[in-house]
Design a protein around this motif. Structure first.
Motif, PDB file in Angstrom:
ATOM      1  N   ASN A  33       0.831  -1.191   0.000  1.00  0.00           N
ATOM      2  CA  ASN A  33       0.000   0.000   0.000  1.00  0.00           C
ATOM      3  C   ASN A  33       0.873   1.252   0.000  1.00  0.00           C
ATOM      4  OD1 ASN A  33      -2.396   1.496   0.046  1.00  0.00           O
ATOM      5  ND2 ASN A  33      -3.322   0.113   1.546  1.00  0.00           N
ATOM      6  N   MET A  34       0.273   2.368  -0.373  1.00  0.00           N
ATOM      7  CA  MET A  34       0.962   3.642  -0.283  1.00  0.00           C
ATOM      8  C   MET A  34      -0.040   4.706   0.149  1.00  0.00           C
ATOM      9  SD  MET A  34       3.655   5.583  -2.778  1.00  0.00           S
ATOM     10  CE  MET A  34       2.625   5.684  -4.232  1.00  0.00           C
ATOM     11  N   TYR A  35       0.337   5.498   1.144  1.00  0.00           N
ATOM     12  CA  TYR A  35      -0.526   6.539   1.682  1.00  0.00           C
ATOM     13  C   TYR A  35       0.129   7.902   1.499  1.00  0.00           C
ATOM     14  CZ  TYR A  35      -2.835   2.629   4.006  1.00  0.00           C
ATOM     15  OH  TYR A  35      -3.473   1.452   4.268  1.00  0.00           O
ATOM     16  N   LYS A  36      -0.674   8.874   1.111  1.00  0.00           N
ATOM     17  CA  LYS A  36      -0.195  10.248   1.031  1.00  0.00           C
ATOM     18  C   LYS A  36      -0.418  10.891   2.385  1.00  0.00           C
ATOM     19  CE  LYS A  36      -1.278  10.546  -3.859  1.00  0.00           C
ATOM     20  NZ  LYS A  36      -2.129  11.182  -4.893  1.00  0.00           N
ATOM     21  N   LEU A  37       0.638  11.384   2.974  1.00  0.00           N
ATOM     22  CA  LEU A  37       0.568  11.980   4.301  1.00  0.00           C
ATOM     23  C   LEU A  37       0.138  13.444   4.206  1.00  0.00           C
ATOM     24  CD1 LEU A  37       3.847  10.505   5.817  1.00  0.00           C
ATOM     25  CD2 LEU A  37       1.529   9.568   5.940  1.00  0.00           C
ATOM     26  N   ASN A  38      -0.782  13.809   5.043  1.00  0.00           N
ATOM     27  CA  ASN A  38      -1.274  15.178   5.038  1.00  0.00           C
ATOM     28  C   ASN A  38      -0.188  16.124   5.539  1.00  0.00           C
ATOM     29  OD1 ASN A  38      -2.674  17.606   5.385  1.00  0.00           O
ATOM     30  ND2 ASN A  38      -4.568  16.541   5.900  1.00  0.00           N
ATOM     31  N   PRO A  39       0.262  17.060   4.694  1.00  0.00           N
ATOM     32  CA  PRO A  39       1.345  17.974   5.097  1.00  0.00           C
ATOM     33  C   PRO A  39       0.975  18.875   6.263  1.00  0.00           C
ATOM     34  CG  PRO A  39       0.372  18.658   3.005  1.00  0.00           C
ATOM     35  CD  PRO A  39      -0.180  17.300   3.306  1.00  0.00           C
ATOM     36  N   LYS A  40      -0.296  18.941   6.613  1.00  0.00           N
ATOM     37  CA  LYS A  40      -0.695  19.710   7.789  1.00  0.00           C
ATOM     38  C   LYS A  40      -0.172  19.047   9.067  1.00  0.00           C
ATOM     39  CE  LYS A  40      -4.962  21.571   5.795  1.00  0.00           C
ATOM     40  NZ  LYS A  40      -6.447  21.609   5.906  1.00  0.00           N
ATOM     41  N   ASN A  41       0.026  17.733   9.002  1.00  0.00           N
ATOM     42  CA  ASN A  41       0.523  16.987  10.155  1.00  0.00           C
ATOM     43  C   ASN A  41       1.953  16.494   9.968  1.00  0.00           C
ATOM     44  OD1 ASN A  41      -2.024  17.156  11.463  1.00  0.00           O
ATOM     45  ND2 ASN A  41      -2.752  15.411  10.278  1.00  0.00           N
ATOM     46  N   PHE A  42       2.339  16.273   8.726  1.00  0.00           N
ATOM     47  CA  PHE A  42       3.665  15.728   8.425  1.00  0.00           C
ATOM     48  C   PHE A  42       4.363  16.678   7.459  1.00  0.00           C
ATOM     49  CE2 PHE A  42       0.745  12.281   9.361  1.00  0.00           C
ATOM     50  CZ  PHE A  42       1.423  11.570  10.333  1.00  0.00           C
ATOM     51  N   GLN A  43       4.992  17.726   8.011  1.00  0.00           N
ATOM     52  CA  GLN A  43       5.559  18.773   7.177  1.00  0.00           C
ATOM     53  C   GLN A  43       6.798  18.305   6.417  1.00  0.00           C
ATOM     54  OE1 GLN A  43       5.448  18.880  10.540  1.00  0.00           O
ATOM     55  NE2 GLN A  43       7.253  19.857  11.437  1.00  0.00           N
ATOM     56  N   GLN A  44       7.628  17.505   7.055  1.00  0.00           N
ATOM     57  CA  GLN A  44       8.810  16.955   6.387  1.00  0.00           C
ATOM     58  C   GLN A  44       9.251  15.709   7.138  1.00  0.00           C
ATOM     59  OE1 GLN A  44      11.857  19.733   5.275  1.00  0.00           O
ATOM     60  NE2 GLN A  44      13.330  18.128   4.803  1.00  0.00           N
ATOM     61  N   PRO A  45       8.578  14.586   6.899  1.00  0.00           N
ATOM     62  CA  PRO A  45       8.896  13.354   7.624  1.00  0.00           C
ATOM     63  C   PRO A  45      10.245  12.780   7.212  1.00  0.00           C
ATOM     64  CG  PRO A  45       7.282  12.916   5.899  1.00  0.00           C
ATOM     65  CD  PRO A  45       7.474  14.397   5.937  1.00  0.00           C
ATOM     66  N   GLU A  46      11.147  12.679   8.178  1.00  0.00           N
ATOM     67  CA  GLU A  46      12.504  12.210   7.887  1.00  0.00           C
ATOM     68  C   GLU A  46      12.874  10.936   8.635  1.00  0.00           C
ATOM     69  OE1 GLU A  46      14.867  13.444   5.905  1.00  0.00           O
ATOM     70  OE2 GLU A  46      13.948  15.304   5.214  1.00  0.00           O
ATOM     71  N   GLY A  47      12.221  10.664   9.760  1.00  0.00           N
ATOM     72  CA  GLY A  47      12.588   9.499  10.564  1.00  0.00           C
ATOM     73  C   GLY A  47      11.376   8.665  10.925  1.00  0.00           C
TER      74      GLY A  47
END
Length: 284
Positions: free
Chosen positions: A241-255
């Motif tokens: 699966n692949m999910y698009k993360l809402n940038p309102k909550n995940f501004q720049q997920p790195e870890g």
């Protein structure tokens, strides 16, 4: 000639405006991770504004790195603060960390691997290995697959000795710390999961910022920080699966890291509107 150029500029401007409107209209219908609910947010100190990797030491402490200083930060989830800082290297571009028992493994974007033995002890010993990757590969991910006794990683930019744009997971030998010539898994760039119906100017390819293996299911979780997404592969590497993360909550997920109960934590660098953080998330 000037009229022709003016016409070209006008047409280009219209296309950009239409594409932008189309993008934002479509955004309302995006499969954002409303399925991934943020349970708790841990705001981090300024020193971790560019947090680039996290790994659980235990269920109450997380080891963090940021991509400029060779410092390992121990963050206490209960105290909500950094309780220890451990210097392990000079200034660099540190991108991913994995804790395995008393050893901390930290990898730079150029592929240089730091092995910090007894990392919490004052008598810690640091070993440095060249894996075979370099700056062109831009390595930002690392995890250990215990069942096969290998490390896994994905170049963010250019594949190793491979001119293709295929999505390739490589394995690093846990004894020599050298990358193996044969890929662990390869996914063609024209695979259906990459053919998203997005405006022509958006990024259709993944830019892996982290790879983490689920402790129970052994599924492979891959973060994309450029276009916030979470790709999940089955243990054999096939697409799940692949999910698009809402940038309102995940501004720049790195870890990304899992605790012993399989709970997922995602870290984000600072943005113009949100502070650097670690988020405890769960599936709805």
């Amino acid at each position: 000639m000037k009229q022709n150029l003016l016409a070209i500029y006008i047409i280009a401007g219209i296309l950009i405006i239409v594409g932008t409107i189309s993008y934002f209209l479509k955004s309302d219908n995006q499969d954002y991770s409303d399925k991934i609910k943020v349970i708790k947010t841990f705001e981090l100190p300024y020193a971790l504004r560019e947090i680039s990797g996290i790994s659980h030491i235990n269920d109450s402490k997380i080891a963090c790195i940021q991509d400029e200083e060779g410092i390992l930060f121990i963050y206490d989830l209960e105290k909500k603060d950094v309780v220890k800082e451990i210097l392990f290297g000079p200034r660099g571009d540190y991108e991913s960390i994995r804790i395995i028992d008393s050893i901390a493994y930290v990898i730079e974007s150029n592929g240089k691997l730091f092995k910090i033995n007894n990392f919490e002890s004052d008598s810690r010993k640091i070993e440095i290995y060249k894996t075979g990757f370099n700056n062109k590969n831009d390595i930002e991910s690392l995890d250990f697959l215990k069942e096969e006794n290998i490390f896994l990683t994905i170049p963010k930019r250019q594949n190793l000795s491979d001119k293709s744009d295929d999505f390739i997971i490589y394995e690093i030998n846990s004894k020599t710390y050298k990358v193996e010539k044969e890929p662990y898994f390869r996914m063609k760039v024209n695979d259906s999961i990459f053919q998203e119906r997005e405006p022509f100017f958006t990024n259709k390819h993944l830019n892996p910022s982290e790879l983490t293996i689920h402790p129970d299911t052994k599924e492979i979780y891959i973060l994309d920080s450029k276009v916030p997404r979470l790709l999940i592969l089955n243990p054999n590497g096939s697409f799940k699966n692949m999910y698009k993360l809402n940038p309102k909550n995940f501004q720049q997920p790195e870890g990304l890291s899992f605790d012993s109960k399989g709970r997922m934590y995602i870290s984000n660098e600072e943005s113009d509107f949100l502070k650097q953080n670690i988020q405890l998330v769960e599936w709805e």
